[in-house]
Motif scaffolding. Structure first.
Motif, PDB file in Angstrom:
ATOM      1  N   HIS A   1       0.836  -1.210   0.000  1.00 14.85           N
ATOM      2  CA  HIS A   1       0.000   0.000   0.000  1.00 14.85           C
ATOM      3  C   HIS A   1       0.869   1.258   0.000  1.00 14.85           C
ATOM      4  CE1 HIS A   1      -3.337   2.666   0.874  1.00 14.85           C
ATOM      5  NE2 HIS A   1      -2.699   3.108   1.942  1.00 14.85           N
TER       6      HIS A   1
ATOM      7  N   SER B   1      -2.869  -0.789  -4.878  1.00 12.16           N
ATOM      8  CA  SER B   1      -4.189  -0.879  -4.253  1.00 12.16           C
ATOM      9  C   SER B   1      -4.972  -2.111  -4.676  1.00 12.16           C
ATOM     10  CB  SER B   1      -5.007   0.376  -4.597  1.00 12.16           C
ATOM     11  OG  SER B   1      -5.168   0.501  -6.004  1.00 12.16           O
ATOM     12  N   ARG B   2      -4.412  -2.907  -5.594  1.00 10.78           N
ATOM     13  CA  ARG B   2      -5.140  -4.077  -6.090  1.00 10.78           C
ATOM     14  C   ARG B   2      -4.154  -5.192  -6.392  1.00 10.78           C
ATOM     15  NH1 ARG B   2      -6.734  -1.999 -10.365  1.00 10.78           N
ATOM     16  NH2 ARG B   2      -8.431  -0.827  -9.406  1.00 10.78           N
TER      17      ARG B   2
ATOM     18  N   ARG C   1      -7.477  -9.418   4.155  1.00  9.00           N
ATOM     19  CA  ARG C   1      -8.800  -9.183   4.746  1.00  9.00           C
ATOM     20  C   ARG C   1      -8.751  -8.005   5.706  1.00  9.00           C
ATOM     21  NH1 ARG C   1     -10.933 -10.076   9.459  1.00  9.00           N
ATOM     22  NH2 ARG C   1      -9.159 -11.362  10.159  1.00  9.00           N
TER      23      ARG C   1
ATOM     24  N   GLU D   1      -8.627  -4.542   3.910  1.00  8.98           N
ATOM     25  CA  GLU D   1      -9.653  -4.161   2.942  1.00  8.98           C
ATOM     26  C   GLU D   1      -9.933  -2.664   3.036  1.00  8.98           C
ATOM     27  OE1 GLU D   1     -12.541  -7.758   1.673  1.00  8.98           O
ATOM     28  OE2 GLU D   1     -12.866  -6.984   3.706  1.00  8.98           O
ATOM     29  N   GLY D   2     -10.036  -2.021   1.868  1.00  7.11           N
ATOM     30  CA  GLY D   2     -10.142  -0.566   1.819  1.00  7.11           C
ATOM     31  C   GLY D   2      -8.823   0.071   1.449  1.00  7.11           C
ATOM     32  N   LYS D   3      -7.725  -0.661   1.647  1.00  5.85           N
ATOM     33  CA  LYS D   3      -6.395  -0.191   1.247  1.00  5.85           C
ATOM     34  C   LYS D   3      -5.881  -0.993   0.050  1.00  5.85           C
ATOM     35  CE  LYS D   3      -4.763   1.500   5.748  1.00  5.85           C
ATOM     36  NZ  LYS D   3      -3.705   1.352   6.792  1.00  5.85           N
TER      37      LYS D   3
ATOM     38  N   ARG E   1      -6.948  -4.265  -2.301  1.00  9.12           N
ATOM     39  CA  ARG E   1      -8.060  -5.162  -2.629  1.00  9.12           C
ATOM     40  C   ARG E   1      -7.556  -6.413  -3.341  1.00  9.12           C
ATOM     41  NH1 ARG E   1     -13.111  -4.068  -6.848  1.00  9.12           N
ATOM     42  NH2 ARG E   1     -14.353  -5.879  -6.197  1.00  9.12           N
TER      43      ARG E   1
ATOM     44  N   ILE F   1      -8.449  -9.349  -5.842  1.00 11.94           N
ATOM     45  CA  ILE F   1      -9.368  -9.843  -6.869  1.00 11.94           C
ATOM     46  C   ILE F   1      -9.139 -11.340  -6.979  1.00 11.94           C
ATOM     47  CG2 ILE F   1     -10.108  -9.720  -9.264  1.00 11.94           C
ATOM     48  CD1 ILE F   1     -10.659  -7.170  -7.649  1.00 11.94           C
TER      49      ILE F   1
ATOM     50  N   HIS G   1     -18.297  -9.578 -10.860  1.00 13.15           N
ATOM     51  CA  HIS G   1     -17.929  -8.195 -10.538  1.00 13.15           C
ATOM     52  C   HIS G   1     -18.579  -7.119 -11.399  1.00 13.15           C
ATOM     53  CE1 HIS G   1     -14.840  -9.026  -7.522  1.00 13.15           C
ATOM     54  NE2 HIS G   1     -14.441 -10.044  -8.261  1.00 13.15           N
TER      55      HIS G   1
END
Length: 593
Positions: A14, A19-20, A37, A40-42, A44, A46, A459
């Motif tokens: 991060h 971010s992903r 987990r 999450e929010g920082k 993600r 997939i 998604h």
């Protein structure tokens, strides 16, 4: 709860601006999954359907965003599954970081279940691979993995034993033997020495018929490249990964080069006296000018590529944009425009020829028409992902790029089937407000694409713009290889090897909650594309196309013609239809002259 090593790794990603990440769980990577987990929010995660999909998506993320992609996999089989996508990134010079689980440190060397020598496994693909053995090591290893991936545009790998992932994080002690790293990287902009620029300008100024070959390295250098081309009256051919970087409506752009290239590019390379190669490691030297008859200048930010494919006279080691801008003031504008005029005439005739080929009858659909009708309707900000196979032939030739807002890619250096749908997914996650089109053959669709549609169905409702189109070229044939067997080996189609089982891609899409459309009537092609772009959910177009429409080369080598005819004499099961379609394509070319 105190911060674990896995928490630190995710937090450090991060801090690097990531971010992903893309991946799939397993007991070898459970600690990192727990950290994701909690973050999450920082950062993600997939979840993909397979680690190969995850690695392709990480590569696609890097291709579309120019930021490092990250793939997270479990140990053993998960790491092995990711290899193909990682090699794809390595071959196309994309920054990708692999974070891979491993068995507990105490069990290593005991042939424990799922224990694989991961550093050896990743040796060929990863520029930097390191196994963590202590928490204090995590800081500099993750920093080096990201920085090296970005700086060298390559793959790096961090192997984390599962027991260490849950261990309490500890910074290195301020004592001898420890190291303290930091984050941050900004690429430099190297420019060649002035004497080399002068030597290159002298060659280019003295060339009467200058050809330019542009590769993916021109992504941020298009404006100075085209100014230089106009000043020299030079034609500009594009390597495949540069297809969408330079607009086709410029009168000096000759299109692609090579097996998937155009006749104007092929003619230009055969008749030029000077060649400028910019940001490309184009592999097919047989499509370049004859060695010894042409003076050549090359520009590349990677010195390893200089002089690699052609005996260059001047090598300019530098950033493409900065080098071209430094070179421009040294270039003398041309008064003689005969070379440019001859190129423009051939370019115009080439587009007319493609239009005629696209309208040739086929059973039931001519794939060239499907791509030509798409070309006329491409949104100005479309993101394109093309898989490997005959889809690449039609993508390379029939999509006429007229907007700088269009970005497209394919698996270039590795040329791996299966990349199209994961690339497209990565593009949509990165730019959810832009339309995405994946162009995939049925072979690649059955490999990975169908699984990728499950992630799409999971998604798509979170995206503001639902436009996501998957074009499946359904001909029940691994047709690119079939044609290669005919032209290169002189062998007829080997049904056991080449024939694909039938699959109803449209009905499968409907089952997933997407919109499936069957296209098998040439009169419906335009309408189907328009409806797809106006749909309120992703669309899968099951285009039933003729496998016997030949991807004709730009010129016919005697050996290839001999092999092709030999495959017919040996009893190719589709020789009649194959000959009819080949004749139609060649007639459109030669009878027009």
């Amino acid at each position: 709860m105190s911060q674990t090593v896995a928490d630190f790794i995710v937090e450090r990603l991060h801090s690097w601006g990531i971010s992903r990440v893309y991946g799939y769980s397993g007991d070898g990577i459970n600690g990192v999954m727990g950290a994701l987990r909690r973050a999450e929010g920082k950062v993600r995660l997939i979840q993909t359907r397979h680690e190969e999909l995850a690695a392709f998506m990480a590569c696609g993320h890097a291709k579309y965003t120019e930021q490092p992609g990250v793939v997270v996999t479990t140990s053993g089989p998960g790491a092995i599954h990711a290899l193909n996508g990682l090699y794809d990134a390595r071959k196309d010079h994309m920054p990708v970081v692999a974070i891979v689980g491993q068995q507990a440190r105490a069990s290593l060397g005991s042939s424990y279940q799922q224990e694989v020598d991961l550093e050896s496994l990743f040796k060929g693909v990863s520029e930097y691979s390191q196994t963590l053995t202590t928490p204090a090591q995590a800081r500099h290893v993750i920093d080096r993995a990201v920085r090296i991936a970005c700086a060298k545009r390559t793959v790096t790998c961090l192997v984390v034993p599962n027991d260490l992932q849950d261990a309490p994080m500890a910074d290195p002690e301020p004592e001898h033997g420890n190291t303290f790293s930091g984050i941050g990287y900004r690429p430099s902009v190297p420019v060649p020495a002035s004497q080399d620029l002068d030597a290159a300008a002298d060659i280019l100024n003295n060339g009467a018929r200058v050809a330019i070959l542009a590769g993916a390295g021109v992504r941020h250098a298009v404006e100075p490249l085209m100014l230089l081309a106009e000043r020299l009256g030079a034609g500009v051919a594009k390597a495949l990964l540069a297809k969408t970087m330079i607009n086709d409506d410029h009168p000096l752009v000759t299109g692609g080069l090579g097996l998937l290239g155009t006749e104007p590019s092929d003619w230009m390379m055969s008749h030029c006296d000077t060649l400028l190669m910019v940001g490309t490691s184009f592999p097919y030297a047989e499509f370049l000018p004859h060695s010894g008859k042409v003076r050549c200048v090359q520009i590349d930010v990677d010195a390893a590529n200089l002089g690699l494919r052609f005996p260059t006279e001047v090598n300019l080691h530098g950033d493409a944009a900065a080098t071209l801008e430094a070179l421009l003031p040294l270039i003398q504008p041309r008064d003689d425009h005969e070379w440019a005029k001859s190129l423009r005439g051939r370019i115009e005739r080439w587009w007319e020829l493609l239009a005629e080929r696209a309208e040739a009858p086929a059973n039931p659909l001519n794939p060239q028409k499907v791509f030509r009708e798409l070309s006329a309707r491409l949104p100005a900000d479309a993101l394109l992902a093309c898989d490997v196979g005959t889809a690449t032939d039609w993508y390379a030739r029939y999509l006429r790029i007229t907007s700088r807002g269009i970005t497209g890619t394919t698996s270039g250096g590795l040329a791996s089937m299966g990349a199209g749908v994961p690339y497209a997914l990565a593009a949509k996650f990165a730019y959810p407000a832009r339309p995405v089109i994946a162009m995939v053959g049925d072979g690649a669709m059955q490999m990975l694409g169908n699984n990728g549609l499950i992630t799409l169905a999971q998604h798509w409702t979170e995206w503001h713009d639902p436009r996501f189109i998957v074009l499946v070229l359904n001909n029940q044939d691994l047709s690119q290889v079939t044609w290669e067997q005919r032209a290169m080996e002189g062998e007829p189609k080997f049904e056991t090897s080449q024939a694909l089982p039938p699959f109803e891609y449209d009905n499968y899409a409907n089952m997933l909650g997407l919109k499936g459309v069957r296209l098998d009537n040439p009169d419906d092609v335009g309408t189907v594309w328009e409806d797809a772009f106006n749909s309120n959910c992703p669309v899968v177009i099951n285009a039933v196309v003729d496998a016997n429409v030949p991807p004709l080369p730009t010129h016919f080598d005697f050996t290839q013609v001999k092999s092709y005819l030999g495959s017919i004499l040996k009893g190719d099961p589709e020789s009649g239809q194959m000959l009819r379609q080949s004749f139609r394509g060649m007639a459109a070319r030669y009878l027009k002259r």
